[in-house]
Design a protein around this motif. Structure first.
Motif, PDB file in Angstrom:
ATOM      1  N   LEU A 278       0.815  -1.221   0.000  1.00 36.34           N
ATOM      2  CA  LEU A 278       0.000   0.000   0.000  1.00 36.34           C
ATOM      3  C   LEU A 278       0.846   1.267   0.000  1.00 36.34           C
ATOM      4  CD1 LEU A 278      -2.799  -0.928   2.591  1.00 36.34           C
ATOM      5  CD2 LEU A 278      -3.011  -0.801   0.087  1.00 36.34           C
ATOM      6  N   ARG A 331      -8.711   6.508   1.603  1.00 37.68           N
ATOM      7  CA  ARG A 331      -8.994   5.154   1.131  1.00 37.68           C
ATOM      8  C   ARG A 331     -10.461   4.789   1.307  1.00 37.68           C
ATOM      9  NH1 ARG A 331      -4.270   2.980  -0.157  1.00 37.68           N
ATOM     10  NH2 ARG A 331      -2.399   3.867   0.804  1.00 37.68           N
ATOM     11  N   THR A 333     -12.132   4.046   3.906  1.00 38.13           N
ATOM     12  CA  THR A 333     -12.155   2.777   4.640  1.00 38.13           C
ATOM     13  C   THR A 333     -12.191   3.038   6.140  1.00 38.13           C
ATOM     14  OG1 THR A 333     -10.870   1.704   2.908  1.00 38.13           O
ATOM     15  CG2 THR A 333     -10.942   0.599   5.043  1.00 38.13           C
TER      16      THR A 333
END
Length: 356
Positions: A278, A331, A333
């Motif tokens: 990532l 992201r 998230t």
């Protein structure tokens, strides 16, 4: 070498530094020492270590009072055996010392003082091996019971050996070069790790501390070495390293963001495979520069950093884990984060973060 008067007497002359300068043939014969050996020897180098103190005191007394002194000690011959001698020593006008040697049959050891006896007894009960080495010849002149148990050799065998016979990693030239700072007085002690070869042929890792034994004539002729068997320590270190590698393998198998950062500097010490995919290789950067950076300015640690909450009342690592949630808008998230403090492989306090 100028001949001495009275060639039938066992007489020798020492120079101001205590080295043999000249001697009668009968002196060399009685002491069973070759001419070339005497030419390279300091008198004190062959005195039994337990007799050094009173021998040095007699030499010092002779120089200070300019009067003859008589004393006894054990002196080592070419076969590395110690025999008892009565010495009479006088100071000459040019600061030379004149030695007259008379062998003592059935020599009996002088009684030890309570302090000397306690010191010797203390060395004998030590688990560590204690070796006293004569630095010129490299011969062992004293070994304790710990040295006997460590090496598997008897005391009598060791006293006819040198360190080179049990230190296979050293050549004589390398060992003498390492000892040179002790002999010159540049260093008072040396420490190093090596392996010792036992009588059975086993190689055991050891930690060695060598200290100079100074003499009143300012010459270093002996060193005392303390040898510690570190086999169990090495096994423990290996077990710790193997456990650490297993832990990293578990982290690398997680489909989660895992990183370890230094508790004091915030530098990233480790990331697992998922985190590297990532963020790339971010080892050495600050955790607040990389993770959750979009939530606050990136020039100082996160305002919501939980480091202070991960320590116990004494400021040391705690076994407690702190779980919390955080939304990452970049992201898009939600993360459930589990933070804890750990001791890293090098013993430093670190912050472990696992985010799913």
């Amino acid at each position: 070498m100028n001949p001495l008067p009275y060639p039938t007497l066992p007489i020798a002359l020492l120079n101001a530094e205590g080295a043999f300068q000249t001697w009668t043939p009968v002196f060399a014969q009685r002491l069973m020492l070759a001419e070339d050996t005497l030419a390279q020897r300091y008198y004190l180098s062959a005195v039994h270590p337990e007799d050094l103190a009173h021998t040095q005191a007699a030499l010092q007394q002779a120089r200070a009072t300019r009067t003859p002194q008589r004393f006894e000690n054990r002196y080592q011959d070419a076969a590395q055996n110690y025999r008892g001698w009565l010495w009479e020593i006088s100071v000459l006008e040019d600061e030379q010392l004149c030695l007259l040697a008379i062998e003592i049959e059935n020599y009996k050891l002088p009684a030890l003082s309570p302090i000397e006896s306690q010191f010797k007894d203390s060395l004998e009960i030590l688990v560590d091996g204690i070796f006293i080495i004569e630095l010129e010849s490299l011969n062992f002149v004293y070994v304790n019971e710990g040295a006997v148990k460590q090496t598997g050799y008897s005391r009598e065998q060791l006293l006819k050996m040198t360190p080179l016979l049990i230190k296979p990693e050293f050549t004589e030239a390398q060992f003498r070069a390492m000892l040179r700072p002790l002999r010159t007085g540049e260093k008072e002690a040396l420490s190093f790790t090596t392996v010792h070869k036992t009588q059975a042929g086993a190689l055991i890792p050891v930690e060695v501390i060598m200290q100079a034994l100074p003499h009143t004539d300012q010459h270093i002729v002996h060193s005392i070495a303390t040898i510690r068997d570190i086999s169990q320590l090495r096994k423990a270190e290996l077990a710790t390293q193997e456990a650490h590698q297993r832990l990293l393998a578990v982290f690398d198998g997680l489909d989660a963001l895992v990183y370890v950062s230094d508790f004091e500097t915030y530098e990233i010490r480790y990331i697992n495979n998922h985190t590297q995919n990532l963020y790339g290789n971010v080892i050495g950067k600050h955790c607040w520069e990389i993770f959750w950076g979009n939530l606050q300015p990136q020039d100082h640690p996160c305002d919501f950093c939980h480091n202070p909450c991960l320590l116990n009342a004494e400021g040391k690592f705690s076994t407690e884990t702190m779980s919390w949630e955080l939304y990452d808008p970049v992201r898009e998230t939600w993360y459930q984060i589990h933070d804890s403090s750990i001791l890293w492989i090098d013993g430093c306090l670190a912050h472990l973060s696992i985010a799913y």
